[in-house]
Design a protein around this motif. Structure first.
Motif, PDB file in Angstrom:
ATOM      1  N   ARG A  47       0.840  -1.203   0.000  1.00 34.91           N
ATOM      2  CA  ARG A  47       0.000   0.000   0.000  1.00 34.91           C
ATOM      3  C   ARG A  47       0.874   1.252   0.000  1.00 34.91           C
ATOM      4  O   ARG A  47       0.566   2.234  -0.688  1.00 34.91           O
ATOM      5  N   LEU A  48       1.958   1.212   0.746  1.00 33.64           N
ATOM      6  CA  LEU A  48       2.874   2.357   0.776  1.00 33.64           C
ATOM      7  C   LEU A  48       3.629   2.487  -0.540  1.00 33.64           C
ATOM      8  O   LEU A  48       3.870   3.601  -1.017  1.00 33.64           O
ATOM      9  N   ALA A 106       1.306   4.162  -2.913  1.00 39.51           N
ATOM     10  CA  ALA A 106       1.142   5.587  -2.588  1.00 39.51           C
ATOM     11  C   ALA A 106       2.363   6.389  -3.012  1.00 39.51           C
ATOM     12  O   ALA A 106       2.237   7.517  -3.511  1.00 39.51           O
ATOM     13  N   CYS A 107       3.541   5.818  -2.825  1.00 34.87           N
ATOM     14  CA  CYS A 107       4.769   6.516  -3.227  1.00 34.87           C
ATOM     15  C   CYS A 107       4.896   6.598  -4.741  1.00 34.87           C
ATOM     16  O   CYS A 107       5.337   7.620  -5.285  1.00 34.87           O
ATOM     17  N   ASP A 116      -2.690   4.185   7.751  1.00 36.54           N
ATOM     18  CA  ASP A 116      -3.650   5.043   7.052  1.00 36.54           C
ATOM     19  C   ASP A 116      -3.252   6.512   7.133  1.00 36.54           C
ATOM     20  O   ASP A 116      -3.476   7.278   6.182  1.00 36.54           O
ATOM     21  N   ILE A 167      -0.388   7.102   4.598  1.00 33.79           N
ATOM     22  CA  ILE A 167      -0.913   7.155   3.234  1.00 33.79           C
ATOM     23  C   ILE A 167      -1.699   8.445   3.006  1.00 33.79           C
ATOM     24  O   ILE A 167      -1.602   9.057   1.934  1.00 33.79           O
ATOM     25  N   SER A 182      -0.905  11.261   0.167  1.00 39.22           N
ATOM     26  CA  SER A 182      -1.912  11.676  -0.819  1.00 39.22           C
ATOM     27  C   SER A 182      -2.054  13.188  -0.900  1.00 39.22           C
ATOM     28  O   SER A 182      -2.596  13.714  -1.877  1.00 39.22           O
TER      29      SER A 182
END
Length: 217
Positions: free
Chosen positions: A58-59, A62-63, A202, A205, A209
């Protein structure tokens, strides 16, 4: 944050431990040793780190969306362990991390792409004997989000070296893992008290964002 991972000793708070470093302007992601030798519980040094791998992905996503640098790390040794120094005297399982073996390859569940930065190290910290600090400086990074394994070993060592090198360390507890639940929890408490910020996944992230960064070579 989970109550179990918060500093609950009034003396620590009174003495000023656990203050926030916070995010800087430019983040990078460091994925520490998420290799088969550590994420496969059947291996001598392995544990079931599926949830940490999924959280790390997930990270990674996001990156990638904001062009933040991502550095994956692996660790491996010659067959005679001559490049492991005296450390190999401490852990017999290091013999399972031989260069060229499947055990030192990144976990196939990680979302890697061609051209990703994959660096090799010999010791616990990702900064020890590598050019990571120079790469981060050249990329304009001031904040490192550290994921991977193990929480009490290579993650903690990397976080300590990061803050000593002038970077702001951020650790998402869901994205790191350990063979020992007790060691995992205590290390998160220790890092949050003295070396970096332990921030729920969360929230990390959500921060990513909100920012935009150019892709650096």
């Amino acid at each position: 944050m989970d109550q179990d991972l918060q500093i609950d000793d009034p003396l620590f708070k009174e003495k000023g431990f656990g203050r926030r470093i916070g995010f800087g302007r430019h983040c990078a992601l460091i994925v520490v040793d998420m290799i088969r030798g550590f994420t496969d519980p059947a291996q001598p040094l392995g544990a079931d780190l599926k949830q940490a791998v999924l959280a790390t992905n997930r990270l990674v996503a996001a990156c990638r969306r904001i062009g933040a640098p991502i550095h994956f790390f692996t660790v491996g040794y010659r067959a005679d362990l001559s490049d492991a120094g005296v450390w190999q005297r401490k852990m017999g399982g290091m013999a399972s991390l031989l260069e060229g073996s499947d055990n030192v390859r990144l976990d196939p569940r990680l979302d890697t792409v061609d051209g990703d930065s994959i660096m090799s190290k010999k010791y616990a910290s990702c900064f020890a004997g590598t050019d990571l600090a120079a790469r981060l400086v050249s990329q304009g990074v001031d904040t490192v989000i550290v994921t991977g394994c193990t929480t009490s070993g290579c993650v903690r060592a990397t976080v300590v070296d990061a803050v000593q090198s002038g970077f702001r360390p951020i650790v998402a507890p869901e994205a790191v893992g350990d063979r020992s639940g007790a060691a995992h929890r205590q290390s998160l408490l220790d890092m949050d008290a003295k070396y970096g910020d332990v921030v729920p996944l969360d929230e990390v992230i959500a921060h990513l964002s909100r920012i935009a960064q150019p892709v650096e070579a």
